[in-house]
Design a protein around this motif. Structure first.
Motif, PDB file in Angstrom:
ATOM      1  N   ASN A   1       0.825  -1.208   0.000  1.00 57.77           N
ATOM      2  CA  ASN A   1       0.000   0.000   0.000  1.00 57.77           C
ATOM      3  C   ASN A   1       0.860   1.260   0.000  1.00 57.77           C
ATOM      4  OD1 ASN A   1      -2.729   1.369   0.423  1.00 57.77           O
ATOM      5  ND2 ASN A   1      -1.600   2.080   2.235  1.00 57.77           N
ATOM      6  N   ALA A   2       1.888   1.276   0.866  1.00 61.92           N
ATOM      7  CA  ALA A   2       2.758   2.457   0.930  1.00 61.92           C
ATOM      8  C   ALA A   2       3.507   2.673  -0.387  1.00 61.92           C
ATOM      9  CB  ALA A   2       3.748   2.302   2.088  1.00 61.92           C
ATOM     10  N   ALA A   3       4.021   1.565  -0.963  1.00 59.07           N
ATOM     11  CA  ALA A   3       4.733   1.692  -2.233  1.00 59.07           C
ATOM     12  C   ALA A   3       3.794   2.149  -3.344  1.00 59.07           C
ATOM     13  CB  ALA A   3       5.374   0.351  -2.599  1.00 59.07           C
TER      14      ALA A   3
ATOM     15  N   LEU B   1      20.686 -14.349  -0.390  1.00 61.96           N
ATOM     16  CA  LEU B   1      19.815 -14.116  -1.543  1.00 61.96           C
ATOM     17  C   LEU B   1      18.554 -13.363  -1.135  1.00 61.96           C
ATOM     18  CD1 LEU B   1      20.109 -17.526  -3.435  1.00 61.96           C
ATOM     19  CD2 LEU B   1      21.105 -15.317  -4.068  1.00 61.96           C
ATOM     20  N   ARG B   2      17.954 -13.761  -0.001  1.00 68.74           N
ATOM     21  CA  ARG B   2      16.765 -13.053   0.472  1.00 68.74           C
ATOM     22  C   ARG B   2      17.087 -11.604   0.782  1.00 68.74           C
ATOM     23  NH1 ARG B   2      15.814 -17.890   3.321  1.00 68.74           N
ATOM     24  NH2 ARG B   2      16.601 -16.939   5.244  1.00 68.74           N
ATOM     25  N   GLY B   3      18.294 -11.377   1.341  1.00 62.80           N
ATOM     26  CA  GLY B   3      18.694 -10.004   1.626  1.00 62.80           C
ATOM     27  C   GLY B   3      18.833  -9.180   0.361  1.00 62.80           C
ATOM     28  N   ALA B   4      19.447  -9.770  -0.664  1.00 67.28           N
ATOM     29  CA  ALA B   4      19.611  -9.044  -1.930  1.00 67.28           C
ATOM     30  C   ALA B   4      18.262  -8.724  -2.559  1.00 67.28           C
ATOM     31  CB  ALA B   4      20.463  -9.884  -2.885  1.00 67.28           C
ATOM     32  N   VAL B   5      17.357  -9.708  -2.569  1.00 68.17           N
ATOM     33  CA  VAL B   5      16.022  -9.483  -3.124  1.00 68.17           C
ATOM     34  C   VAL B   5      15.283  -8.422  -2.317  1.00 68.17           C
ATOM     35  CG1 VAL B   5      13.759 -10.535  -3.525  1.00 68.17           C
ATOM     36  CG2 VAL B   5      15.842 -11.777  -4.136  1.00 68.17           C
ATOM     37  N   GLY B   6      15.424  -8.484  -1.004  1.00 69.93           N
ATOM     38  CA  GLY B   6      14.729  -7.516  -0.152  1.00 69.93           C
ATOM     39  C   GLY B   6      15.199  -6.095  -0.373  1.00 69.93           C
ATOM     40  N   TYR B   7      16.520  -5.902  -0.428  1.00 70.74           N
ATOM     41  CA  TYR B   7      17.049  -4.549  -0.651  1.00 70.74           C
ATOM     42  C   TYR B   7      16.660  -4.025  -2.035  1.00 70.74           C
ATOM     43  CZ  TYR B   7      19.785  -4.723   3.633  1.00 70.74           C
ATOM     44  OH  TYR B   7      20.158  -4.786   4.944  1.00 70.74           O
ATOM     45  N   THR B   8      16.667  -4.918  -3.024  1.00 74.16           N
ATOM     46  CA  THR B   8      16.233  -4.498  -4.362  1.00 74.16           C
ATOM     47  C   THR B   8      14.778  -4.063  -4.354  1.00 74.16           C
ATOM     48  OG1 THR B   8      17.806  -6.042  -5.364  1.00 74.16           O
ATOM     49  CG2 THR B   8      16.017  -5.228  -6.763  1.00 74.16           C
ATOM     50  N   ALA B   9      13.948  -4.842  -3.657  1.00 71.64           N
ATOM     51  CA  ALA B   9      12.522  -4.503  -3.567  1.00 71.64           C
ATOM     52  C   ALA B   9      12.326  -3.155  -2.875  1.00 71.64           C
ATOM     53  CB  ALA B   9      11.771  -5.598  -2.820  1.00 71.64           C
ATOM     54  N   TYR B  10      13.084  -2.886  -1.818  1.00 72.55           N
ATOM     55  CA  TYR B  10      12.976  -1.591  -1.133  1.00 72.55           C
ATOM     56  C   TYR B  10      13.362  -0.435  -2.051  1.00 72.55           C
ATOM     57  CZ  TYR B  10      11.737  -2.800   3.654  1.00 72.55           C
ATOM     58  OH  TYR B  10      11.064  -3.200   4.771  1.00 72.55           O
ATOM     59  N   ILE B  11      14.414  -0.627  -2.841  1.00 76.88           N
ATOM     60  CA  ILE B  11      14.843   0.434  -3.755  1.00 76.88           C
ATOM     61  C   ILE B  11      13.762   0.730  -4.782  1.00 76.88           C
ATOM     62  CG2 ILE B  11      16.484   0.971  -5.596  1.00 76.88           C
ATOM     63  CD1 ILE B  11      18.611  -0.513  -3.954  1.00 76.88           C
ATOM     64  N   VAL B  12      13.203  -0.355  -5.379  1.00 75.50           N
ATOM     65  CA  VAL B  12      12.170  -0.172  -6.391  1.00 75.50           C
ATOM     66  C   VAL B  12      10.891   0.405  -5.787  1.00 75.50           C
ATOM     67  CG1 VAL B  12      10.680  -1.380  -8.043  1.00 75.50           C
ATOM     68  CG2 VAL B  12      13.111  -1.994  -7.850  1.00 75.50           C
ATOM     69  N   ALA B  13      10.539  -0.060  -4.594  1.00 73.01           N
ATOM     70  CA  ALA B  13       9.258   0.343  -3.996  1.00 73.01           C
ATOM     71  C   ALA B  13       9.302   1.739  -3.397  1.00 73.01           C
ATOM     72  CB  ALA B  13       8.849  -0.670  -2.920  1.00 73.01           C
ATOM     73  N   TYR B  14      10.454   2.140  -2.825  1.00 68.49           N
ATOM     74  CA  TYR B  14      10.493   3.398  -2.073  1.00 68.49           C
ATOM     75  C   TYR B  14      11.470   4.423  -2.650  1.00 68.49           C
ATOM     76  CZ  TYR B  14       7.827   0.889   1.472  1.00 68.49           C
ATOM     77  OH  TYR B  14       6.857   0.179   2.121  1.00 68.49           O
ATOM     78  N   PHE B  15      12.706   4.007  -2.903  1.00 64.15           N
ATOM     79  CA  PHE B  15      13.722   4.976  -3.301  1.00 64.15           C
ATOM     80  C   PHE B  15      13.425   5.573  -4.677  1.00 64.15           C
ATOM     81  CE2 PHE B  15      17.857   6.042  -5.261  1.00 64.15           C
ATOM     82  CZ  PHE B  15      18.279   6.989  -4.347  1.00 64.15           C
ATOM     83  N   VAL B  16      13.112   4.728  -5.663  1.00 62.06           N
ATOM     84  CA  VAL B  16      12.869   5.216  -7.021  1.00 62.06           C
ATOM     85  C   VAL B  16      11.702   6.198  -7.072  1.00 62.06           C
ATOM     86  CG1 VAL B  16      12.238   4.549  -9.369  1.00 62.06           C
ATOM     87  CG2 VAL B  16      13.938   3.208  -8.115  1.00 62.06           C
TER      88      VAL B  16
END
Length: 396
Positions: A45-47, A363-378
């Motif tokens: 929802n936030a993203a 791997l979960r950490g890499a996927v998680g950080y990528t998801a945060y970048i796409v969902a919030y940072f971008v």
């Protein structure tokens, strides 16, 4: 070794303090990937809100640049007002849903779960639910369909609620203890929890009913192997029988090899003081007597008679015959190490748990950080760029 007095204050603490202690435990355990459906939906929802805001601002910026030659007109202000109105309505609905979730069933279940978890930790037991059977007994015959939740463990013992995923199967409240050495198969059917027939599951038909002294036969129906009467009489000494009648009259009892199991189909609530007191009484007043008898048991049918040579709190210093020990090398009697509190009164652990780093974790950490970048940072970067571009325009 006597157990420490129970600490049961977490059963009565305010909900807010229980949830704060839960959060502190998860942070200390470095439970970065502790997720739930409400948490995932909240992030989505936030993203979505950020991406909506970024797309709306970029659209308005394109309109200003292409149609109005970089100047902000009144119809552009109307578009901005519509965007702000939709965003405010979205935030209002989100706040209302979150408020309902906090007071809803899931929040209550979370508080209930962590009341019992914190009570367990405060008394030296780790909450460790299992999706399969972790001990051998007639109540775990269908091992792969057994769920143990809640389940609390310490050195040499565990207890909780056990359910078999079969229609009509009861939920068992159980306590399982690892004995220092194996004993003959023995089943005690408590008469107090029977109705028109025994509440025992299948698995004891190959045993025979044996009769013991007076009051004990009225409290328990005893079953042992055909040639095991003498062994049963040894294990069920007068002091053991007296303790069972006084403190464990509502529990069925089974001994399978080196596992002692108390179980009953009565409803169990681990947010109730009475449940914790019942478990504490079994471990403190009944289990030590079985451990004591186990140390001195000799199975004459084996090629080489044996005794358990494990030290326990009940060693009276009397010299014992030296023989081949049969206990597992890493086995510990349940009371050789008394459980000690794992959390402080504040709810924080005394020793933070260590996070194990595996390939899957990385791997979960890499996927998680990528998801945060796409969902919030971008979207935040896009929003910032769009706002700068719009504010460069001048009203006509």
């Amino acid at each position: 070794m006597p157990l420490q007095p129970l600490y049961l204050e977490w059963l009565h603490e305010p909900d807010g303090r229980v949830l704060r202690a839960r959060s502190a435990n998860l942070r200390q355990a470095r439970a970065t990937w502790h997720t739930s459906l409400p948490l995932v939906l909240g992030h989505l929802n936030a993203a979505s809100m950020l991406w909506y805001l970024s797309i709306a601002l970029i659209s308005i910026d394109i309109q200003i640049d292409n149609r109005h030659d970089g100047q902000v007109l009144w119809d552009d202000a109307g578009s901005l007002a519509w965007m702000v109105g939709i965003l405010v309505a979205w935030l209002a609905v989100t706040a209302r849903v979150r408020r309902r979730m906090r007071t809803g069933t899931r929040a209550k279940e979370l508080v209930t779960e962590w009341r019992q978890n914190l009570t367990a930790l405060a008394n030296g037991f780790e909450p460790r639910p299992s999706q399969h059977a972790t001990f051998t007994s007639m109540i775990t015959a269908d091992r792969e369909t057994v769920h143990e939740n809640p389940r609390f463990t310490a050195s040499g013992l565990e207890f909780g609620s056990l359910t078999t995923m079969r229609p009509g199967s009861p939920t068992w409240h159980y306590l399982a203890v690892t004995l220092p050495a194996p004993l003959p198969h023995l089943v005690l059917d408590a008469t107090s929890n029977n109705t028109s027939r025994s509440d025992l599951p299948t698995g004891f038909e190959r045993l025979q009913r044996i009769s013991l002294e007076g009051d004990f036969d009225r409290a328990f129906a005893t079953y042992a192997p055909v040639d095991g009467r003498a062994d049963a009489l040894y294990v069920l000494s007068p002091e053991v029988m007296a303790a069972l009648v006084e403190f464990a009259g509502d529990y069925n009892v089974e001994i399978v090899d080196d596992t002692l199991v108390f179980f009953t189909a009565a409803p169990t609530n681990f947010t109730d003081e009475q449940t914790w007191n019942a478990v504490h009484t079994l471990v403190d007043a009944v289990v030590p007597l079985f451990v004591h008898r186990t140390q001195r048991f000799v199975d004459e049918r084996l090629p080489r008679p044996h005794r358990s040579l494990l030290p326990t709190a009940f060693d009276d210093g009397v010299a014992q015959p030296v023989a081949q020990p049969t206990a597992r090398p890493d086995a510990q009697g349940p009371l050789t190490i008394s459980p000690v509190p794992l959390i402080a009164r504040s709810g924080r652990r005394f020793v933070p748990q260590k996070r194990r780093r595996h390939v899957g974790t990385v791997l979960r950490g890499a996927v998680g950080y990528t998801a945060y970048i796409v969902a919030y940072f971008v979207p935040v970067v896009l929003i910032f760029a769009a706002v700068l571009s719009i504010t460069d325009g001048r009203p006509s």
